[in-house]
Design a protein around this motif. Structure first.
Motif, short mmCIF file in Angstrom:
data_model
loop_
_atom_site.label_atom_id
_atom_site.label_comp_id
_atom_site.label_asym_id
_atom_site.label_seq_id
_atom_site.Cartn_x
_atom_site.Cartn_y
_atom_site.Cartn_z
N SER A 1 0.82 -1.20 0.00
CA SER A 1 0.00 0.00 0.00
C SER A 1 0.86 1.26 0.00
CB SER A 1 -0.92 -0.01 1.23
OG SER A 1 -1.72 1.15 1.26
N ALA A 2 1.94 1.26 0.80
CA ALA A 2 2.83 2.41 0.82
C ALA A 2 3.52 2.60 -0.52
CB ALA A 2 3.87 2.24 1.93
N GLY A 3 3.94 1.49 -1.15
CA GLY A 3 4.57 1.59 -2.47
C GLY A 3 3.61 2.13 -3.52
N TYR A 4 2.37 1.66 -3.48
CA TYR A 4 1.39 2.16 -4.44
C TYR A 4 1.11 3.64 -4.23
CZ TYR A 4 -2.95 2.61 -7.05
OH TYR A 4 -3.93 3.02 -7.94
N SER A 5 1.02 4.07 -2.94
CA SER A 5 0.78 5.48 -2.65
C SER A 5 1.92 6.35 -3.18
CB SER A 5 0.60 5.69 -1.15
OG SER A 5 -0.50 4.97 -0.66
N LEU A 6 3.16 5.85 -3.07
CA LEU A 6 4.30 6.60 -3.62
C LEU A 6 4.20 6.72 -5.14
CD1 LEU A 6 7.26 5.21 -1.46
CD2 LEU A 6 6.24 7.50 -1.36
N LEU A 7 3.78 5.65 -5.80
CA LEU A 7 3.64 5.69 -7.25
C LEU A 7 2.53 6.64 -7.68
CD1 LEU A 7 4.07 1.90 -8.17
CD2 LEU A 7 5.74 3.75 -8.42
N VAL A 8 1.44 6.67 -6.91
CA VAL A 8 0.36 7.61 -7.22
C VAL A 8 0.82 9.04 -7.00
CG1 VAL A 8 -1.93 8.40 -6.49
CG2 VAL A 8 -1.48 5.95 -6.74
N ALA A 9 1.56 9.28 -5.90
CA ALA A 9 2.09 10.62 -5.64
C ALA A 9 3.06 11.06 -6.73
CB ALA A 9 2.76 10.67 -4.27
N GLY A 10 3.80 10.10 -7.30
CA GLY A 10 4.71 10.41 -8.39
C GLY A 10 4.04 10.43 -9.75
N ARG A 11 2.69 10.31 -9.76
CA ARG A 11 1.88 10.37 -10.98
C ARG A 11 2.23 9.26 -11.98
NH1 ARG A 11 -1.18 14.82 -10.84
NH2 ARG A 11 -0.50 16.56 -9.54
N VAL A 12 2.68 8.14 -11.44
CA VAL A 12 2.88 6.97 -12.29
C VAL A 12 1.53 6.32 -12.60
CG1 VAL A 12 3.98 4.70 -12.48
CG2 VAL A 12 5.17 6.60 -11.34
N PHE A 13 0.65 6.30 -11.59
CA PHE A 13 -0.71 5.82 -11.76
C PHE A 13 -1.68 6.94 -11.38
CE2 PHE A 13 1.61 1.88 -10.60
CZ PHE A 13 1.44 1.20 -11.79
N ALA A 14 -2.89 6.83 -11.88
CA ALA A 14 -3.95 7.75 -11.48
C ALA A 14 -4.63 7.21 -10.24
CB ALA A 14 -4.96 7.94 -12.60
N GLY A 15 -4.68 8.01 -9.18
CA GLY A 15 -5.28 7.55 -7.94
C GLY A 15 -6.79 7.44 -8.02
N GLU A 16 -7.41 8.32 -8.78
CA GLU A 16 -8.86 8.30 -8.92
C GLU A 16 -9.27 8.97 -10.21
OE1 GLU A 16 -9.88 12.32 -6.31
OE2 GLU A 16 -10.21 10.33 -5.44
N ALA A 17 -10.46 8.67 -10.65
CA ALA A 17 -11.02 9.27 -11.87
C ALA A 17 -12.49 9.53 -11.62
CB ALA A 17 -10.83 8.35 -13.06
N GLY B 245 -12.00 5.23 -7.45
CA GLY B 245 -10.73 5.43 -6.77
C GLY B 245 -10.10 4.10 -6.40
N MET B 246 -8.82 3.96 -6.67
CA MET B 246 -8.11 2.72 -6.38
C MET B 246 -7.15 2.97 -5.23
SD MET B 246 -7.48 -0.39 -6.70
CE MET B 246 -6.19 -1.55 -6.27
N GLN B 247 -7.54 2.49 -4.03
CA GLN B 247 -6.68 2.62 -2.87
C GLN B 247 -6.73 1.32 -2.07
OE1 GLN B 247 -7.02 6.08 -0.43
NE2 GLN B 247 -7.49 7.45 -2.12
N PHE B 248 -5.58 0.85 -1.65
CA PHE B 248 -5.54 -0.38 -0.88
C PHE B 248 -6.17 -0.21 0.50
CE2 PHE B 248 -2.32 -1.18 -4.06
CZ PHE B 248 -2.50 -2.52 -4.35
N ALA B 249 -6.21 1.03 0.99
CA ALA B 249 -6.87 1.28 2.26
C ALA B 249 -8.36 0.97 2.17
CB ALA B 249 -6.66 2.74 2.69
N LEU B 250 -8.97 1.30 1.03
CA LEU B 250 -10.38 1.01 0.84
C LEU B 250 -10.63 -0.48 0.72
CD1 LEU B 250 -11.35 3.88 -1.63
CD2 LEU B 250 -11.55 3.81 0.86
N LEU B 251 -9.70 -1.19 0.10
CA LEU B 251 -9.84 -2.65 0.02
C LEU B 251 -9.79 -3.26 1.42
CD1 LEU B 251 -7.59 -3.51 -3.07
CD2 LEU B 251 -10.08 -3.40 -2.98
N GLY B 252 -8.85 -2.79 2.24
CA GLY B 252 -8.75 -3.29 3.60
C GLY B 252 -9.99 -2.94 4.42
N ALA B 253 -10.50 -1.72 4.25
CA ALA B 253 -11.71 -1.33 4.99
C ALA B 253 -12.90 -2.16 4.55
CB ALA B 253 -11.99 0.16 4.77
N GLY B 254 -13.01 -2.43 3.26
CA GLY B 254 -14.10 -3.27 2.78
C GLY B 254 -14.04 -4.67 3.34
N HIS B 255 -12.82 -5.20 3.49
CA HIS B 255 -12.67 -6.53 4.08
C HIS B 255 -13.08 -6.54 5.55
CE1 HIS B 255 -11.00 -10.49 4.94
NE2 HIS B 255 -10.29 -9.95 5.91
N LEU B 256 -12.78 -5.45 6.26
CA LEU B 256 -13.08 -5.40 7.69
C LEU B 256 -14.57 -5.16 7.97
CD1 LEU B 256 -10.04 -3.36 9.04
CD2 LEU B 256 -10.53 -5.76 9.46
#
Length: 267
Positions: free
Chosen positions: A181-197, A217-228
């Protein structure tokens, strides 16, 4: 071979419960879960209970110590579960701004409210415990589940080898999920991926001529929250999403509704 006596104090011995390692680990987990709950609550408007995840992490970490007990794990998960309760302040303070009582967030006043609220909560839990918990007859499914997790995973007569393996794998899953999740957030912050549309559309006149939108929006935090939160709460949120953006927003933005509201002096 399982150590069946590690969690049971010997006659005349001292029961390990409130120890330095349990307090330190509990405080660290409380900080992590409070930060996660605060971020998630501000992002999507909900918080998650942290008792069971804290119990799993606690058992996996404290197993390094051969003298760890189920009572230490209970102390850790109790301290860490404060993260779910204290993060609820994110709904109170913005509410004061929304109703016009506050125009800003005074830091020390906010700290005082949090401290006094915590003291009142602990104080009221003492006289109300007998009425609501001991003699209340309430099921408390999360508390019961946390107790079962502690019994089968902590050192003692009731622990099983499968529970020990599950605790270890659960800890590694938590660590791996945090790293990914931290790696993906860094890639989104670096505009490698789009965080949301998001896409906003105007409906045809036959459907009222209003407007609505759709976002992803693609965030691993939301996936974890959905699982919980589980399927039931997830479906409730989906129904609210459809009700808001599929019905309420198109109705409120239609020209007829805007004209009627303006004619009646409603901004």
């Amino acid at each position: 071979m399982t150590d069946n006596n590690a969690a049971t104090p010997k006659p005349g011995g001292k029961r390990l419960e409130l120890t330095l390692r349990s307090l330190v680990l509990g405080c660290l987990l409380a900080v992590v879960f409070t930060a996660a709950n605060t971020y998630l609550g501000l992002l999507v408007g909900l918080t998650f209970a942290s008792a069971i995840p804290a119990a799993v992490i606690s058992m996996a970490i404290l197993r390094v110590f051969r003298t760890s007990t189920i009572w230490e794990n209970m102390t850790v998960q109790t301290v860490a579960s404060v993260g779910g309760a204290m993060s609820s302040i994110i709904f109170v303070l913005p509410g004061l701004v929304m109703i016009g009582w506050w125009l800003e967030f005074p830091f020390w006043q906010s700290v005082a409210i949090c401290i006094l609220g915590g003291i009142l909560g602990v104080t009221f839990s003492i006289p109300l415990r007998r009425a609501l918990v001991t003699n209340g007859g309430l099921p408390y499914p999360e508390g019961v589940a946390a107790a079962e997790v502690l019994k089968v995973g902590s050192r003692g007569a009731e622990q099983t080898e499968s529970a020990v393996r599950e605790n270890k794998s659960g800890l590694w899953i938590v660590v791996a999920g945090a790293v990914v999740s931290a790696g993906y957030s860094l890639l989104v912050a670096g505009r490698v991926f789009a965080g949301e549309a998001a896409k906003f559309i105007k409906l045809p006149a036959a459907l009222g001529g209003g407007a609505t939108g759709m976002g992803f929006g693609m965030q691993f935090a939301l996936l974890g929250a959905g699982h919980l939160i589980g399927l039931t709460v997830g479906l409730a949120q989906l129904f609210g999403l459809i009700l808001a953006w599929g019905i309420a927003v198109p109705l409120l933005t239609s020209p007829d509704t805007v004209t009627w509201l303006t004619a009646h002096g409603i901004p």
